[in-house]
Scaffold this motif. Structure first.
Motif, PDB file in Angstrom:
ATOM      1  N   ASN A  27       0.893  -1.246  -0.080  1.00 39.34           N
ATOM      2  CA  ASN A  27       0.089  -0.087   0.100  1.00 39.34           C
ATOM      3  C   ASN A  27       0.873   1.072  -0.044  1.00 39.34           C
ATOM      4  O   ASN A  27       0.452   2.430  -0.272  1.00 39.34           O
ATOM      5  CB  ASN A  27      -0.980   0.207   1.160  1.00 39.34           C
ATOM      6  CG  ASN A  27      -2.094  -1.162   1.248  1.00 39.34           C
ATOM      7  OD1 ASN A  27      -1.894  -2.121   1.538  1.00 39.34           O
ATOM      8  ND2 ASN A  27      -3.128  -0.649   0.465  1.00 39.34           N
ATOM      9  N   THR A  28       2.046   1.126   0.439  1.00 45.12           N
ATOM     10  CA  THR A  28       3.010   2.205   0.407  1.00 45.12           C
ATOM     11  C   THR A  28       4.271   1.775  -0.363  1.00 45.12           C
ATOM     12  O   THR A  28       4.826   0.735   0.015  1.00 45.12           O
ATOM     13  CB  THR A  28       3.448   2.695   1.677  1.00 45.12           C
ATOM     14  OG1 THR A  28       2.203   3.214   2.405  1.00 45.12           O
ATOM     15  CG2 THR A  28       4.398   4.134   1.846  1.00 45.12           C
ATOM     16  N   ASN A  30       7.822   3.060  -3.218  1.00 47.84           N
ATOM     17  CA  ASN A  30       8.771   4.190  -3.573  1.00 47.84           C
ATOM     18  C   ASN A  30       8.716   4.452  -4.975  1.00 47.84           C
ATOM     19  O   ASN A  30       8.494   3.290  -5.710  1.00 47.84           O
ATOM     20  CB  ASN A  30      10.082   4.394  -2.727  1.00 47.84           C
ATOM     21  CG  ASN A  30      10.927   3.075  -2.986  1.00 47.84           C
ATOM     22  OD1 ASN A  30      11.028   2.719  -4.176  1.00 47.84           O
ATOM     23  ND2 ASN A  30      11.390   2.487  -2.093  1.00 47.84           N
ATOM     24  N   THR A  97       5.341  11.222  -6.680  1.00 50.12           N
ATOM     25  CA  THR A  97       5.044  10.776  -5.267  1.00 50.12           C
ATOM     26  C   THR A  97       3.477  11.621  -5.152  1.00 50.12           C
ATOM     27  O   THR A  97       2.961  12.265  -5.891  1.00 50.12           O
ATOM     28  CB  THR A  97       5.806  11.628  -4.351  1.00 50.12           C
ATOM     29  OG1 THR A  97       5.903  13.038  -4.569  1.00 50.12           O
ATOM     30  CG2 THR A  97       7.267  10.751  -4.510  1.00 50.12           C
ATOM     31  N   GLY A  98       2.751  10.906  -4.116  1.00 49.61           N
ATOM     32  CA  GLY A  98       1.593  11.300  -3.745  1.00 49.61           C
ATOM     33  C   GLY A  98       0.668  10.111  -3.296  1.00 49.61           C
ATOM     34  O   GLY A  98       1.091   9.015  -3.155  1.00 49.61           O
ATOM     35  N   THR A  99      -0.750  10.503  -3.037  1.00 44.67           N
ATOM     36  CA  THR A  99      -1.720   9.594  -2.523  1.00 44.67           C
ATOM     37  C   THR A  99      -2.637   9.203  -3.505  1.00 44.67           C
ATOM     38  O   THR A  99      -3.330  10.536  -3.946  1.00 44.67           O
ATOM     39  CB  THR A  99      -2.488   9.778  -1.227  1.00 44.67           C
ATOM     40  OG1 THR A  99      -1.245   9.961  -0.202  1.00 44.67           O
ATOM     41  CG2 THR A  99      -3.135   8.604  -0.664  1.00 44.67           C
ATOM     42  N   THR A 100      -3.080   8.385  -4.031  1.00 43.61           N
ATOM     43  CA  THR A 100      -4.065   7.886  -5.033  1.00 43.61           C
ATOM     44  C   THR A 100      -4.992   6.805  -4.400  1.00 43.61           C
ATOM     45  O   THR A 100      -4.759   6.128  -3.464  1.00 43.61           O
ATOM     46  CB  THR A 100      -3.200   7.625  -6.475  1.00 43.61           C
ATOM     47  OG1 THR A 100      -4.327   7.588  -7.346  1.00 43.61           O
ATOM     48  CG2 THR A 100      -2.668   6.354  -6.210  1.00 43.61           C
ATOM     49  N   THR A 101      -5.895   6.491  -5.248  1.00 45.63           N
ATOM     50  CA  THR A 101      -6.984   5.607  -5.314  1.00 45.63           C
ATOM     51  C   THR A 101      -7.049   4.706  -6.407  1.00 45.63           C
ATOM     52  O   THR A 101      -7.273   5.093  -7.605  1.00 45.63           O
ATOM     53  CB  THR A 101      -8.149   5.901  -4.675  1.00 45.63           C
ATOM     54  OG1 THR A 101      -8.021   6.647  -3.397  1.00 45.63           O
ATOM     55  CG2 THR A 101      -9.206   4.909  -4.390  1.00 45.63           C
ATOM     56  N   SER A 120      -6.536   2.334  -1.730  1.00 46.70           N
ATOM     57  CA  SER A 120      -5.702   3.238  -1.538  1.00 46.70           C
ATOM     58  C   SER A 120      -4.036   3.121  -1.383  1.00 46.70           C
ATOM     59  O   SER A 120      -3.742   2.215  -0.742  1.00 46.70           O
ATOM     60  CB  SER A 120      -5.967   4.289  -0.218  1.00 46.70           C
ATOM     61  OG  SER A 120      -7.252   4.525  -0.392  1.00 46.70           O
ATOM     62  N   VAL A 121      -3.441   3.994  -2.242  1.00 51.22           N
ATOM     63  CA  VAL A 121      -2.145   3.574  -2.613  1.00 51.22           C
ATOM     64  C   VAL A 121      -1.219   4.646  -2.289  1.00 51.22           C
ATOM     65  O   VAL A 121      -1.751   5.951  -2.765  1.00 51.22           O
ATOM     66  CB  VAL A 121      -1.827   2.922  -3.702  1.00 51.22           C
ATOM     67  CG1 VAL A 121      -0.172   2.708  -3.986  1.00 51.22           C
ATOM     68  CG2 VAL A 121      -2.387   1.613  -4.120  1.00 51.22           C
ATOM     69  N   GLU A 122      -0.120   4.773  -1.410  1.00 49.35           N
ATOM     70  CA  GLU A 122       0.594   5.895  -1.476  1.00 49.35           C
ATOM     71  C   GLU A 122       2.284   5.739  -2.092  1.00 49.35           C
ATOM     72  O   GLU A 122       2.807   4.680  -1.810  1.00 49.35           O
ATOM     73  CB  GLU A 122       0.780   6.500  -0.081  1.00 49.35           C
ATOM     74  CG  GLU A 122       1.788   7.333   0.272  1.00 49.35           C
ATOM     75  CD  GLU A 122       1.974   8.055   1.829  1.00 49.35           C
ATOM     76  OE1 GLU A 122       2.419   8.991   2.054  1.00 49.35           O
ATOM     77  OE2 GLU A 122       1.405   6.958   2.718  1.00 49.35           O
ATOM     78  N   VAL A 124       6.220   7.306  -2.355  1.00 50.03           N
ATOM     79  CA  VAL A 124       6.973   8.150  -1.715  1.00 50.03           C
ATOM     80  C   VAL A 124       8.231   8.304  -2.257  1.00 50.03           C
ATOM     81  O   VAL A 124       8.363   7.561  -3.215  1.00 50.03           O
ATOM     82  CB  VAL A 124       7.059   7.684  -0.112  1.00 50.03           C
ATOM     83  CG1 VAL A 124       5.700   7.411   0.692  1.00 50.03           C
ATOM     84  CG2 VAL A 124       7.772   6.086  -0.212  1.00 50.03           C
TER      85      VAL A 124
END
Length: 593
Positions: A27-28, A30, A97-101, A120-122, A124
């Motif tokens: 879910n996170t 790089n 980078t950022g947060t998305t769905t 949801s996926v982030e 970094v």
């Protein structure tokens, strides 16, 4: 509103055993990692899935897709539980980078659409600047989705090579020895999935599946100085049954390529030639029974000293690759002092050609003394050396002492070995006993009992209904009468045919003739008058009169009124028959009182 719509779309999944599950590897992640989106569809019945379109995910670029299918059957207690599944893996690379769905998207399974859940996926920042890849890129090609401007360039730069090769391309074996043929998918393109559609067989061999991967696992190889990715599709065991040159099965299918959109590429395997040599006819051992393979044999003996009433277990183990299904168990040579049982066989084989086969022989001493164990010979043809080989059990001295009471219970201590036999009883002759289940009269008796049980059950149920629920019983009897007399008329009514009326009249008059002994030579009015004398209710006579008048008028019925009138008159004739059935039932009840 969106949540409510999602619940409505997911509601069919709750009612059925079918499951649609969507997950991600992380879910996170790089910027140096890749996102793996896993879609798994499973059910306890076979499923048909339309290949889904990769969803568009903000902040990510689509790279590749693979698919696989699997099935399993598990025995839990006395119940067999089966599962069939299709798995799709979508590979994405992060762009920034950022947060998305990951949005919800629909999957078509067995003709119905099912919606996935949003995730949801982030993304970094990466610790290193050099991006890493878990799968090798296509040489000289920008990975799909990284640079959309490239799609307007020269498409010749995307030309690649994808093919199926059966390895080894050619091999030489002796007749009966199982040859392994491996089918590999070679590619320097972006192949998302491969679908195997057909296996074209030739004459001269039998086959079995030796290995069947569930997904494409690539490795780097070099052919003629060119780099390829290679994945095993299937591995077959080919058992030749004649000499000469044989062609292994040819696989046909298509690869799903990703370039300028989706592209199916039809493929057919090459290679897989098997040159089959005949077995030598010179120096064939007398004990040769057709075994061909690369075998290693070993044996063990449970004991060398025992008492009368006890047994010996001789274990013979054959390991290696060969035609296990084409030779029988070796037999002990005839010898004095022992009774030898037919061996028990336990196999631990892959595709029936490779692994271990174990024979368990039970030997029973017939008298006390010192005896030599009978000889056991097994001959086979060794494919590697091209010669016959023989295994001979070593000579063993067995000491048999007098029997005692405890010796007859010694087999209870042999829990890890196959159960031994007790010594046979010496008799000149034994009766020919045939089990009951193998005699014809037994099954005839079983069938008669079952038929009698069915008839008695049917009569009992009918009488119970007649006593407890006379209305229901009368209705069922009326339905039987309708089925007997009105079947042709009902069919005509459904087809909107005016033949319904003469057929229905005929059915009605036949019923009255059989039930009230009314002659068919009487006119309609005379029949109604005779029914009135038999105390038929007035409403039933009126219904008959109305139906007969409609039947006469049907000759001049307009086409537009046909369907409505036919439906009404079909209901009326059913009402008439039901009325007569209930009338008979009421009269019987009154007479019984």
């Amino acid at each position: 509103m969106k949540k409510a719509l999602l619940l409505v779309l997911l509601f069919p999944l709750v009612l059925s055993a079918l499951k649609v599950d969507l997950s991600v590897n992380k879910n996170t992640i790089n910027l140096n990692e890749q996102l793996e989106l896993i879609l798994k569809i499973s059910d306890d019945n076979r499923i048909k899935v339309q290949e889904p379109t990769p969803p568009s995910i903000p902040l990510f670029s689509f790279r590749n897709m693979t698919s696989s299918s699997s099935s399993s059957v598990v025995l839990e207690g006395t119940k067999l539980i089966s599962e069939f599944s299709e798995t799709y893996r979508f590979i994405y690379f992060p762009l920034k980078t950022g947060t998305t769905t990951i949005p919800s998207f629909q999957v078509k399974v067995n003709g119905k659409y099912y919606a996935t859940r949003p995730i949801s996926v982030e993304v970094v920042k990466a610790e290193q600047k050099t991006p890493g890849q878990s799968s090798p890129p296509v040489p000289g090609i920008i990975p799909f989705g990284f640079d959309d401007s490239f799609f307007g360039g020269d498409r010749e730069g995307w030309a690649g090579d994808t093919f199926i090769l059966a390895l080894p391309k050619a091999q030489r074996v002796y007749r009966g020895f199982p040859a392994i043929v491996s089918y590999y998918l070679y590619t320097d393109e972006m192949v998302g999935s491969f679908n195997l559609e057909n296996e074209i067989d030739s004459d001269g061999y039998g086959k079995s599946t030796y290995e069947q991967p569930t997904m494409l696992n690539y490795e780097e190889v070099t052919i003629n100085g060119k780099q390829y990715k290679r994945a095993l599709i299937k591995r077959l065991a080919i058992i030749p049954n004649r000499e000469g040159r044989l062609q292994a099965p040819i696989l046909e299918g298509y690869a799903r390529l990703y370039g300028f959109g989706l592209l199916n590429k039809n493929l057919q395997s090459e290679g897989g030639i098997i040159d089959v040599l005949p077995l030598p006819t010179n120096n064939v051992p007398p004990s040769f029974g057709g075994a061909v393979g690369n075998f290693k044999l070993s044996h063990s003996l449970s004991r060398k000293e025992l008492s009368l009433g006890e047994t010996i277990t001789f274990t013979l183990k054959i390991e290696g690759r060969g035609n296990f299904n084409q030779f029988s168990a070796p037999q002990f040579a005839s010898g004095k002092g022992f009774q030898v049982s037919t061996p028990m066989v336990i196999d631990n084989l892959n595709a029936g050609i490779e692994g271990t086969r174990t024979y368990y022989y039970t030997l029973i001493p017939q008298d006390k003394g010192v005896y030599e164990l009978p000889e056991l010979n097994f001959a086979w043809f060794d494919n590697d050396s091209g010669s016959y080989k023989i295994y001979r059990s070593p000579k063993e001295q067995i000491k048999v002492s007098s029997a005692n009471v405890l010796s007859y219970f010694s087999r209870l201590r042999q829990s890890r070995n196959p159960k031994a036999m007790l010594p046979k009883i010496s008799r000149e002759s034994y009766p020919d006993y045939v089990p009951y289940v193998k005699q014809p009269w037994y099954w005839i008796l079983v069938v008669l009992i079952v038929l009698a049980t069915i008839v008695v059950s049917f009569v009992a149920v009918e009488r119970k209904m007649k006593r407890d629920n006379p209305e229901r019983y009368a209705s069922l009897k009326a339905e039987k009468v309708l089925l007997h007399y009105l079947k042709p008329a009902t069919a005509a009514a459904k087809n909107l045919s005016l033949d319904f009326y003469p057929l229905a009249e005929k059915a009605l008059f036949q019923y009255l003739a059989s039930k009230y002994k009314l002659s068919n030579h009487l006119s309609t009015q005379e029949k109604l008058q005779a029914l009135d004398e038999k105390n038929i209710p007035e409403w039933l006579l009126n219904e008959i009169q109305i139906f007969l008048s409609h039947s006469q008028a049907a000759r001049f019925m307009p086409e537009t009124d046909r369907a409505v009138n036919l439906e009404e008159d079909l209901a009326r004739i059913r009402k008439i028959f039901t009325g007569f059935s209930r009338l008979s039932k009421n009269r019987k009840n009154r007479s019984s009182k």
